[in-house]
Write a protein that holds these residues in place. Structure first.
Motif, PDB file in Angstrom:
ATOM      1  N   ASN A 115       0.803  -1.229   0.000  1.00 28.67           N
ATOM      2  CA  ASN A 115       0.000   0.000   0.000  1.00 28.67           C
ATOM      3  C   ASN A 115       0.835   1.277   0.000  1.00 28.67           C
ATOM      4  O   ASN A 115       0.348   2.339   0.371  1.00 28.67           O
ATOM      5  CB  ASN A 115      -0.964   0.026   1.201  1.00 28.67           C
ATOM      6  N   GLN A 116       2.092   1.187  -0.409  1.00 27.72           N
ATOM      7  CA  GLN A 116       2.937   2.365  -0.550  1.00 27.72           C
ATOM      8  C   GLN A 116       3.544   2.393  -1.945  1.00 27.72           C
ATOM      9  O   GLN A 116       3.742   1.349  -2.576  1.00 27.72           O
ATOM     10  CB  GLN A 116       4.056   2.371   0.503  1.00 27.72           C
ATOM     11  N   TYR A 117       3.853   3.611  -2.413  1.00 28.73           N
ATOM     12  CA  TYR A 117       4.445   3.783  -3.736  1.00 28.73           C
ATOM     13  C   TYR A 117       5.887   4.260  -3.603  1.00 28.73           C
ATOM     14  O   TYR A 117       6.225   5.047  -2.712  1.00 28.73           O
ATOM     15  CB  TYR A 117       3.658   4.810  -4.546  1.00 28.73           C
ATOM     16  N   PHE A 118       6.737   3.784  -4.547  1.00 31.81           N
ATOM     17  CA  PHE A 118       8.141   4.169  -4.542  1.00 31.81           C
ATOM     18  C   PHE A 118       8.628   4.398  -5.967  1.00 31.81           C
ATOM     19  O   PHE A 118       8.100   3.817  -6.922  1.00 31.81           O
ATOM     20  CB  PHE A 118       8.998   3.063  -3.905  1.00 31.81           C
ATOM     21  N   ASN A 119       9.640   5.242  -6.079  1.00 28.21           N
ATOM     22  CA  ASN A 119      10.366   5.356  -7.334  1.00 28.21           C
ATOM     23  C   ASN A 119      11.229   4.103  -7.454  1.00 28.21           C
ATOM     24  O   ASN A 119      12.085   3.850  -6.603  1.00 28.21           O
ATOM     25  CB  ASN A 119      11.241   6.619  -7.323  1.00 28.21           C
ATOM     26  N   THR A 120      11.001   3.308  -8.485  1.00 27.49           N
ATOM     27  CA  THR A 120      11.676   2.024  -8.599  1.00 27.49           C
ATOM     28  C   THR A 120      13.192   2.164  -8.681  1.00 27.49           C
ATOM     29  O   THR A 120      13.931   1.319  -8.170  1.00 27.49           O
ATOM     30  CB  THR A 120      11.159   1.249  -9.840  1.00 27.49           C
ATOM     31  N   GLN A 121      13.655   3.215  -9.310  1.00 30.29           N
ATOM     32  CA  GLN A 121      15.093   3.368  -9.501  1.00 30.29           C
ATOM     33  C   GLN A 121      15.814   3.921  -8.278  1.00 30.29           C
ATOM     34  O   GLN A 121      16.955   3.548  -8.006  1.00 30.29           O
ATOM     35  CB  GLN A 121      15.354   4.288 -10.710  1.00 30.29           C
ATOM     36  N   THR A 122      15.153   4.787  -7.517  1.00 32.87           N
ATOM     37  CA  THR A 122      15.828   5.433  -6.379  1.00 32.87           C
ATOM     38  C   THR A 122      15.387   4.886  -5.025  1.00 32.87           C
ATOM     39  O   THR A 122      16.099   5.036  -4.033  1.00 32.87           O
ATOM     40  CB  THR A 122      15.566   6.946  -6.395  1.00 32.87           C
TER      41      THR A 122
END
Length: 710
Positions: A598-605
């Protein structure tokens, strides 16, 4: 104030006051309230102590507080419909039932980060023979505290420390109490639906159901879900398959000209690396490589190694990985597809496809044939042979087995006697098991240091992984000696995580981090995927993919046309591949963004992002959510509706007849013997009947001990 201090300081006075209050009027009502409060307290405490539900914000926290109460009221209120001692015992029994359900889920969640389902409970006969040792390693003595109130309540009734209410309450009161519980349940659901729309129709994550509705409500939801799965085959019709095929056609990608058919006609070794995670590759403990053989294989110039490859299993774990690897179909949201549908469903599986193109197909597993219902499912998949425990004479020796079957060194060595008899080309799947939870290896096989995280579940993991690596190295040496290595394609994959996210402090130490985020946990779902063949253009491929993509990718390399196939994965070698990874619970990963827990992240950083602050994320999240719902939903329909029985569109494939397959040892050995004459292309036939087993060298101490005794 003095009276309050006196009550706190004197347990006897405290108990007398409670007893006096309970005895004043309608004692059974007070006993009912006490049981409800105790059930609520246990569940609410365990929500925070043992489950990772990810409750955020005031609304979700309130629902977590509220949701144990409705079913506790409903169940325990049944006691109010009776009088005398029976009503007290019924209250205790319904408290106990909920406590047992809580206890079972605590243990299951600790290892699998999921909740028990009717499907998993129903598959006990096919998986339960090896679970005792795993449960013993999972359980903590503090877990039994969920039953301490039951013991106390029983003692109070048995030793007559409570006044038994002989009159009971009016039926009207009992009915109103039950209705109050039902109303509370609807209130809970109403608030939950407002906070998360489509909770019961779009969610693939059991954590959401428990977080919003409660553990008991989840059991009811799951039972309905399981029933619907069972009934879906009756409701299915050919137009359902047409709808699915229309979607699948939009996902078909062009083949990679550079790779397509380059390994056509070669043998295929599918090596199933049990519980093996990507972080083990090149990982060192005390300066020593955990997996030197696999590391060398991974970096070989003829190995295509994918370093952003994820396991996508659900509750079926290993069986889900096999379902994806063999069929490019996801496992189910609840239970194991192989257990529930493997016996009777129609499949367009990799063994059957290759078998109809001249391959001999065989699966090897050093445990009982019925585990995960393999003895029936492999017939549906089209395996010519299934070499299970009954084929291995060493399988009956106690010190030759550990946990879930034969030790890998012995299993692979003993499998050579059947590998050498397989007519070529062949497709052989070898399922290793030693690197399986609880990662326990006998001292004579340990020659590698354990990690020092302090977590007993975790620290032995590198030792069993090292043992698996040694076993793999011995197999490769043998295959090179007998001439199979250069004429074979090797596919290696990890089936699922080995260390669950419930061991975060230990994971942090393994990864050299102070604290673990959900982004780290998402990356911890990576498993190896390698394709190796002599002459294959290899290298580390950073493409994002998952187990659902293994089958179409391998078919590309083998030059097998996949037009018209119902596969939900895509060819990872295609230039048009976008790298969309969908997890069984509906989370997902793309090269740009990651959604996990249920959380979003920048895949690269690895930086956490929000939809409100990132417009591109909002667009990607909407697209991926819709895609995840569709791809998981359609895959489920194919399995639960047995839709492939309606497929008449393919002229290059015909549905197999399960009656043509017999995995009994006598039948298997007879078929192999006959094949040496009818199709003398095996290593044994080419060697004029002389066995190559003397070329297989292993340092398994058990075998050395046996040799010295002779």
């Amino acid at each position: 104030m003095k009276r309050l201090l006196k009550l706190i300081s004197s347990p006897k006075t405290w108990w007398r006051q409670i007893k006096r209050t309970m005895d004043t009027s309608a004692p059974i009502v007070w006993f009912f309230i006490l049981n409800v409060m105790l059930v609520w307290l246990k569940m609410f405490a365990e929500y925070h102590m043992n489950f990772n539900l990810g409750a955020e914000g005031a609304t979700q926290q309130f629902l977590l507080f509220l949701n144990p109460i409705p079913t506790a009221i409903i169940f325990i209120s049944i006691a109010l419909y009776f009088r005398g001692a029976l009503s007290y015992w019924l209250a205790i029994i319904f408290n106990l039932i909920q406590s047992v359900w809580l206890f079972a889920n605590m243990l299951y969640y600790r290892e699998f980060s999921d909740f028990l389902s009717m499907g998993i409970l129903g598959s006990g006969s096919s998986t339960g023979n090896n679970l005792g040792k795993s449960i013993a390693a999972i359980i903590h003595w503090t877990d039994y505290l969920v039953f301490i109130d039951i013991i106390i309540l029983i003692a109070l009734v048995v030793f007559k420390q409570l006044t038994i209410d002989r009159k009971g309450v009016q039926k009207k009161f009992a009915i109103l109490t039950t209705l109050f519980g039902v109303i509370l349940m609807f209130v809970d659901y109403g608030i939950a639906s407002t906070n998360r729309s489509g909770l019961l129709t779009r969610s693939f994550d059991n954590n959401y159901i428990v977080k919003y509705l409660g553990l008991n409500e989840y059991a009811v939801f799951n039972a309905v879900q399981t029933y619907n799965q069972t009934e879906s085959r009756k409701r299915a019709k050919p137009t359902d398959l047409a709808k699915v095929k229309k979607f699948v056609a939009t996902q078909k990608l062009p083949d990679n000209i550079q790779y397509y058919g380059t390994q056509k006609g070669k043998n295929v070794f599918m090596i199933h690396l049990e519980s093996f995670q990507q972080f083990l590759i090149d990982y060192k403990v005390d300066g020593q490589e955990v997996t030197p053989n696999l590391n060398k294989f991974y970096h070989d110039q003829n190995t295509l190694s994918f370093d952003n490859f994820y396991n996508q299993v659900g509750q079926g774990k290993t069986s889900d990985a096999e379902m994806m690897q063999e069929n490019s179909l996801f496992g189910l949201a609840t239970g194991s597809a192989m257990v529930k549908y493997g016996t009777n469903n129609t499949f367009e599986s990799l063994p059957a496809i290759l078998g109809q193109r001249g391959y001999t197909t065989a699966a090897f597993h050093g445990d009982v044939a019925s585990f995960w219902n393999r003895d029936n499912t492999y017939k549906s998949f089209g395996y010519d042979y299934f070499f299970s425990k009954s084929y291995y004479s060493n399988a009956n020796k106690a010190n030759y087995n550990i946990g879930y079957g034969m030790k890998d060194k012995i299993f692979l060595r003993d499998s050579a006697q059947y590998i050498e008899q397989l007519p070529q080309p062949f497709y052989a799947k070898l399922i290793t098991v030693t690197n399986h939870y609880p990662y326990d290896l006998d001292k004579q096989n340990i020659d590698f240091p354990a990690t020092k995280t302090g977590d007993n579940t975790v620290d032995g993991y590198v030792q069993t992984a090292h043992y698996l690596d040694q076993s793999f190295g011995e197999l490769m040496t043998y295959l090179k000696k007998v001439g199979l290595y250069n004429n074979s394609v090797f596919v290696l994959y990890g089936d699922h995580y080995g260390i669950s996210e419930n061991h975060q402090p230990a994971i942090a130490q393994l990864l050299g981090k102070d604290k673990i985020t959900n982004y780290d946990l998402a990356n911890f779902q990576k498993v190896p995927f390698m394709i190796h063949a002599t002459g294959l253009k290899g290298g580390i491929n950073h493409t994002y993919g998952g187990e659902i993509d293994m089958m179409p990718t391998l078919l590309d390399v083998l030059g097998v046309p996949d037009d018209g196939m119902t596969m939900f994965g895509q060819d990872m070698l295609s230039s048009n591949y976008k790298g969309k990874v969908v997890f069984r619970d509906g989370d997902w990963i793309t090269p740009t963004y990651t959604k996990f827990n249920n959380q979003y992240f920048n895949t690269q950083t690895g930086e956490q992002v929000t939809e409100s602050a990132d417009k591109q994320l909002k667009k990607v999240a909407k697209t991926m959510s819709a895609y995840a719902t569709k791809v998981l939903g359609y895959s489920d329909e194919v399995i639960t509706g047995d839709l492939l029985r309606f497929d008449t569109s393919r002229s290059d494939f015909h549905a197999i007849n399960k009656k043509d397959y017999n995995y009994k040892k006598s039948a298997g050995l007879a078929a192999l013997k006959k094949a040496q004459k009818s199709n003398p292309s095996s290593i044994l036939a080419q060697n004029k009947g002389k066995s190559t087993l003397s070329d297989y060298v292993t340092d398994a101490p058990e075998l050395k001990s046996d040799d010295s005794d002779k």
